[in-house]
Design a protein around this motif. Structure first.
Motif, short mmCIF file in Angstrom:
data_model
loop_
_atom_site.label_atom_id
_atom_site.label_comp_id
_atom_site.label_asym_id
_atom_site.label_seq_id
_atom_site.Cartn_x
_atom_site.Cartn_y
_atom_site.Cartn_z
N THR A 7 0.86 -1.30 0.06
CA THR A 7 -0.02 -0.02 -0.05
C THR A 7 0.85 1.27 -0.01
O THR A 7 1.74 1.24 0.72
N THR A 8 0.60 2.34 -0.80
CA THR A 8 1.37 3.35 -0.86
C THR A 8 1.10 4.29 0.18
O THR A 8 -0.12 4.75 0.23
N ILE A 9 1.96 4.75 0.97
CA ILE A 9 1.77 5.60 1.98
C ILE A 9 1.74 7.43 1.38
O ILE A 9 1.07 8.06 1.73
N ASN A 10 2.80 7.55 0.67
CA ASN A 10 3.21 8.75 0.11
C ASN A 10 4.35 8.59 -0.87
O ASN A 10 4.94 7.62 -0.56
N GLU A 11 4.26 9.90 -1.65
CA GLU A 11 5.61 9.89 -2.59
C GLU A 11 5.99 11.25 -2.39
O GLU A 11 5.28 12.09 -2.11
N ALA A 12 7.40 11.36 -2.67
CA ALA A 12 8.05 12.43 -2.50
C ALA A 12 9.33 12.59 -3.70
O ALA A 12 9.76 11.38 -3.82
N SER A 13 9.54 13.69 -3.92
CA SER A 13 10.27 14.04 -4.84
C SER A 13 11.57 14.52 -4.22
O SER A 13 11.57 15.45 -3.11
N TYR A 14 12.87 13.86 -4.46
CA TYR A 14 13.94 14.27 -4.19
C TYR A 14 15.02 14.25 -5.16
O TYR A 14 15.62 13.17 -5.86
#
Length: 60
Positions: A7-14
């Motif tokens: 399950t995806t909790i969140n996505e972030a760009s880095y």
């Protein structure tokens, strides 16, 4: 044996990469960089790999 999904909790760009914070069926949390198959123990470990360092923890 039941097939366990993520399950995806969140996505972030880095630094031009996408770090996806996911959870498995046992509520263990991991991170994936750019949808590759390599699992990292935390978002911090994924950021370390992007910066060219070794992750602190190894996921087996």
């Amino acid at each position: 044996m039941k097939k366990l999904g993520f399950t995806t909790i969140n996505e972030a760009s880095y630094k031009g990469h996408t770090i996806t914070h996911i959870e498995d069926g046992f509520q263990q949390e991991f991170a994936i960089i750019d949808d590759k198959k390599e699992l990292y123990a935390s978002v911090s470990d994924a950021k370390r790999v992007i910066n060219g360092l070794q992750p602190k923890y190894e996921v087996m």
